[in-house]
Design a protein around this motif. Structure first.
Motif, PDB file in Angstrom:
ATOM      1  N   UNK A 415       0.690  -1.187   0.155  1.00  0.00           N
ATOM      2  CA  UNK A 415      -0.130   0.273   0.133  1.00  0.00           C
ATOM      3  C   UNK A 415       0.805   1.200  -0.095  1.00  0.00           C
ATOM      4  N   UNK A 416       2.160   1.122   0.291  1.00  0.00           N
ATOM      5  CA  UNK A 416       2.892   2.039   0.491  1.00  0.00           C
ATOM      6  C   UNK A 416       3.575   2.597  -0.834  1.00  0.00           C
ATOM      7  N   UNK A 417       3.626   1.592  -1.830  1.00  0.00           N
ATOM      8  CA  UNK A 417       4.165   1.808  -3.279  1.00  0.00           C
ATOM      9  C   UNK A 417       3.947   2.976  -4.062  1.00  0.00           C
ATOM     10  N   UNK A 418       2.431   3.287  -3.903  1.00  0.00           N
ATOM     11  CA  UNK A 418       2.037   4.247  -4.785  1.00  0.00           C
ATOM     12  C   UNK A 418       2.763   5.619  -4.120  1.00  0.00           C
ATOM     13  N   UNK A 419       2.707   5.872  -2.965  1.00  0.00           N
ATOM     14  CA  UNK A 419       3.083   7.001  -2.050  1.00  0.00           C
ATOM     15  C   UNK A 419       4.863   7.274  -2.536  1.00  0.00           C
ATOM     16  N   UNK A 420       5.535   6.210  -2.775  1.00  0.00           N
ATOM     17  CA  UNK A 420       6.594   6.347  -3.148  1.00  0.00           C
ATOM     18  C   UNK A 420       6.966   6.117  -4.854  1.00  0.00           C
ATOM     19  N   UNK A 421       5.910   6.321  -5.546  1.00  0.00           N
ATOM     20  CA  UNK A 421       5.859   6.368  -6.981  1.00  0.00           C
ATOM     21  C   UNK A 421       6.626   5.141  -7.568  1.00  0.00           C
ATOM     22  N   UNK A 422       6.422   4.057  -6.943  1.00  0.00           N
ATOM     23  CA  UNK A 422       7.014   2.670  -7.391  1.00  0.00           C
ATOM     24  C   UNK A 422       5.510   1.970  -8.138  1.00  0.00           C
ATOM     25  N   UNK A 423       5.923   1.515  -9.311  1.00  0.00           N
ATOM     26  CA  UNK A 423       4.899   0.645  -9.775  1.00  0.00           C
ATOM     27  C   UNK A 423       4.894  -0.602  -9.079  1.00  0.00           C
ATOM     28  N   UNK A 424       3.404  -0.892  -9.050  1.00  0.00           N
ATOM     29  CA  UNK A 424       3.164  -2.269  -8.276  1.00  0.00           C
ATOM     30  C   UNK A 424       4.013  -3.499  -9.065  1.00  0.00           C
ATOM     31  N   UNK A 425       4.200  -3.596 -10.216  1.00  0.00           N
ATOM     32  CA  UNK A 425       4.766  -4.609 -10.783  1.00  0.00           C
ATOM     33  C   UNK A 425       6.190  -4.603 -10.688  1.00  0.00           C
ATOM     34  N   UNK A 426       6.874  -3.383 -10.298  1.00  0.00           N
ATOM     35  CA  UNK A 426       8.101  -3.276  -9.904  1.00  0.00           C
ATOM     36  C   UNK A 426       8.520  -3.436  -8.174  1.00  0.00           C
ATOM     37  N   UNK A 427       7.165  -3.527  -7.509  1.00  0.00           N
ATOM     38  CA  UNK A 427       7.287  -3.460  -6.135  1.00  0.00           C
ATOM     39  C   UNK A 427       8.048  -4.784  -5.431  1.00  0.00           C
ATOM     40  N   UNK A 428       7.817  -5.947  -6.085  1.00  0.00           N
ATOM     41  CA  UNK A 428       8.392  -7.206  -5.244  1.00  0.00           C
ATOM     42  C   UNK A 428       9.818  -7.056  -5.592  1.00  0.00           C
ATOM     43  N   UNK A 429      10.329  -6.680  -6.651  1.00  0.00           N
ATOM     44  CA  UNK A 429      11.993  -6.446  -6.622  1.00  0.00           C
ATOM     45  C   UNK A 429      12.143  -5.470  -5.966  1.00  0.00           C
ATOM     46  N   UNK A 430      11.491  -4.271  -5.843  1.00  0.00           N
ATOM     47  CA  UNK A 430      11.935  -3.369  -4.835  1.00  0.00           C
ATOM     48  C   UNK A 430      12.234  -3.960  -3.522  1.00  0.00           C
ATOM     49  N   UNK A 431      11.307  -4.646  -3.014  1.00  0.00           N
ATOM     50  CA  UNK A 431      11.529  -5.019  -1.731  1.00  0.00           C
ATOM     51  C   UNK A 431      12.468  -6.317  -1.690  1.00  0.00           C
ATOM     52  N   UNK A 432      12.626  -6.923  -2.817  1.00  0.00           N
ATOM     53  CA  UNK A 432      13.894  -7.923  -2.692  1.00  0.00           C
ATOM     54  C   UNK A 432      15.035  -7.513  -2.540  1.00  0.00           C
ATOM     55  N   UNK A 433      15.297  -6.326  -3.208  1.00  0.00           N
ATOM     56  CA  UNK A 433      16.540  -5.559  -3.150  1.00  0.00           C
ATOM     57  C   UNK A 433      17.007  -5.195  -1.699  1.00  0.00           C
ATOM     58  N   UNK A 434      15.857  -4.534  -0.906  1.00  0.00           N
ATOM     59  CA  UNK A 434      15.716  -4.325   0.336  1.00  0.00           C
ATOM     60  C   UNK A 434      16.361  -5.467   1.254  1.00  0.00           C
ATOM     61  N   UNK A 435      15.679  -6.540   1.048  1.00  0.00           N
ATOM     62  CA  UNK A 435      15.972  -7.660   1.663  1.00  0.00           C
ATOM     63  C   UNK A 435      17.273  -8.467   1.320  1.00  0.00           C
ATOM     64  N   UNK A 436      17.742  -8.236   0.039  1.00  0.00           N
ATOM     65  CA  UNK A 436      19.228  -8.508  -0.161  1.00  0.00           C
ATOM     66  C   UNK A 436      20.385  -7.646   0.561  1.00  0.00           C
ATOM     67  N   UNK A 437      19.831  -6.373   0.860  1.00  0.00           N
ATOM     68  CA  UNK A 437      20.757  -5.730   1.542  1.00  0.00           C
ATOM     69  C   UNK A 437      20.933  -6.104   3.063  1.00  0.00           C
ATOM     70  N   UNK A 438      19.716  -6.803   3.435  1.00  0.00           N
ATOM     71  CA  UNK A 438      19.859  -7.258   5.071  1.00  0.00           C
ATOM     72  C   UNK A 438      20.339  -8.786   5.032  1.00  0.00           C
ATOM     73  N   UNK A 439      19.931  -9.609   4.060  1.00  0.00           N
ATOM     74  CA  UNK A 439      20.327 -11.009   4.114  1.00  0.00           C
ATOM     75  C   UNK A 439      21.462 -11.614   3.267  1.00  0.00           C
ATOM     76  N   UNK A 440      21.716 -10.879   2.278  1.00  0.00           N
ATOM     77  CA  UNK A 440      22.721 -11.131   1.367  1.00  0.00           C
ATOM     78  C   UNK A 440      21.794 -11.924   0.187  1.00  0.00           C
ATOM     79  N   UNK A 441      22.628 -12.173  -0.942  1.00  0.00           N
ATOM     80  CA  UNK A 441      22.063 -12.897  -2.014  1.00  0.00           C
ATOM     81  C   UNK A 441      22.334 -14.285  -1.833  1.00  0.00           C
TER      82      UNK A 441
END
Length: 441
Positions: A415-441
């Motif tokens: 629900x926060x995606x539109x506020x950050x102007x991130x297309x919902x189709x790209x949202x999962x990749x955005x979150x994945x990148x955040x998680x990769x920063x935390x957990x490593x690839x």
């Protein structure tokens, strides 16, 4: 309740503390049988202890019908250490049945406050708890438990009450009219004298208000404001609204001087809202004092901040408490310090991405804060980074089904995606990148 059942309870209660484990287990079974016998005598028992047809491992200690509502029973007699998981398990049994089914959790042992507070944590309350002294009061006074359940069900249906002690029920039936807390006595104020009498009529009180001078009116108004929380609790605990009615008559028929309101605002924001948020978050008080917030001292504002943040920490997930806090905070938002608002924003952003309905106050205000850009973008981004980072605690093992886990987290914050102007189709990749920063690839 017949005297035989009372004597059976007293015999169970007199078991030596050093009895064997088998003896304690037998007592628990006998107590369950006794409770079912009591409900059978009262004509409300539907079924004794049984296993559900669809799941032989799910045991129900009994089922009763009171005023057309079906209640499942969970009966416990343990010496100590009853885990909250027992309550959660029972709530699950109740909620898995047909819509409208309710529960009664009856424990001989006194339950901890945290145990009671778990009754509606993040959910609709569906279980009445009877525990500890309640059980003593029922058997010592030979009460009909079904009458107490009827009374309690009505009370819990129209007010935010987690547990209604049997003692309060006994007092309400006896017509006890003693308002708790300090009463100004003796007093020369005719309005206060009528308020606390418990027998005054509306016409008498209105006449006293008309006849009083300004000093007497201000004094009575201050008295009512400072004791309103106690009168409110008394009214709903005892289902006796005589005092509260008198209090409201005074509140509705006099507005004190600005000086008096400024003085009361200091007490309201530091003491009274902490004493009874439920009573003092009503529109009558919020509308009366919100315009006087600027007049209270800086020390009072700091204390208010501390109290509110503590209430949020304990109340997030309790929808009634979230709405009470929101009613108090919303008209003050532009007056609050930046540091105070930054801490509150954390809670409202969590509410914004939740599935709470937009029509409710806490979600409505959270939407306003986000959609009207009342929360700065860097604050939103910082909250999101921390929230995604903290989401690692949702899963103990990231080595399997990683995509599914990323998907769960993505949907939780989408629900926060539109506020950050991130297309919902790209949202999962955005979150994945955040998680990769935390957990490593």
């Amino acid at each position: 309740m017949n005297i035989n059942n009372t004597n059976r309870f007293k015999a169970l209660d007199s078991m030596p503390k050093k009895s064997s484990l088998y003896a304690f287990q037998s007592r628990g079974r006998e107590f369950e049988t006794l409770i079912n016998d009591v409900f059978q005598d009262e004509g409300v028992l539907l079924r004794r202890s049984y296993h559900t047809a669809d799941n032989s491992s799910e045991q129900i200690d009994g089922a009763i019908e009171v005023n057309g509502r079906v209640f499942l029973l969970e009966v416990k007699w343990v010496e100590s250490g009853l885990a909250a998981s027992e309550l959660f398990s029972f709530i699950g049994k109740v909620e898995n049945k047909f819509h409208g089914t309710l529960g009664i959790f009856l424990s001989r042992a006194e339950l901890a406050e945290n145990f009671i507070n778990a009754l509606n944590k993040g959910r609709r309350q569906s279980v009445i708890v009877i525990h500890g002294k309640d059980v003593d009061d029922i058997f010592n006074n030979q009460l009909k438990i079904s009458d107490y359940i009827t009374h309690t069900f009505k009370l819990l249906s129209y007010d935010h009450v987690l547990h209604y002690p049997v003692t309060n029920y006994i007092n309400s039936q006896a017509g006890n009219q003693v308002l708790p807390g300090k009463i100004a006595s003796p007093t020369t104020n005719p309005i206060i004298s009528l308020i606390v009498s418990g027998t005054t009529t509306t016409s008498d009180l209105n006449q006293a208000i008309i006849s009083a001078n300004d000093a007497e009116l201000d004094d009575a108004f201050s008295y009512v404001v400072k004791r309103y929380g106690r009168a409110y609790k008394y009214a709903f605990d005892n289902v006796n609204f005589s005092f509260l009615t008198n209090f409201n008559i005074v509140l509705n028929n006099h507005i004190p001087s600005q000086r008096e309101l400024n003085s009361l605002a200091e007490v309201y924001y530091t003491e009274l809202t902490k004493q009874s948020l439920q009573a003092y978050s009503s529109p009558k008080f919020v509308n009366l004092f919100s315009s006087h917030y600027d007049q209270i001292s800086e020390e009072a504002k700091e204390l208010f901040k501390t109290n509110i943040l503590e209430a949020w920490q304990e109340g997030l997930g309790n929808y009634d408490r979230e709405n009470e806090l929101t009613r108090l905070i919303r008209p003050l938002w532009e007056k609050l310090s930046k540091s105070f608002k930054e801490k509150l924003e954390y809670y409202y952003l969590s509410i914004f991405v939740s599935d709470r309905l937009d029509k409710f106050e806490q979600k409505s205000f959270a939407n306003t804060l986000v959609y009207d850009n009342l929360i700065e973008r860097p604050a939103v981004e910082a909250w999101l980074d921390k929230s995604i980072k903290d989401s690692k605690n949702w899963f103990s093992d990231w080595s399997e089904n990683t995509n599914e886990k990323v998907g769960v987290i993505s949907r939780s914050y989408v629900k926060i995606a539109s506020y950050l102007n991130i297309d919902k189709t790209a949202w999962t990749d955005f979150v994945r990148e955040k998680l990769d920063l935390t957990y490593g690839k």
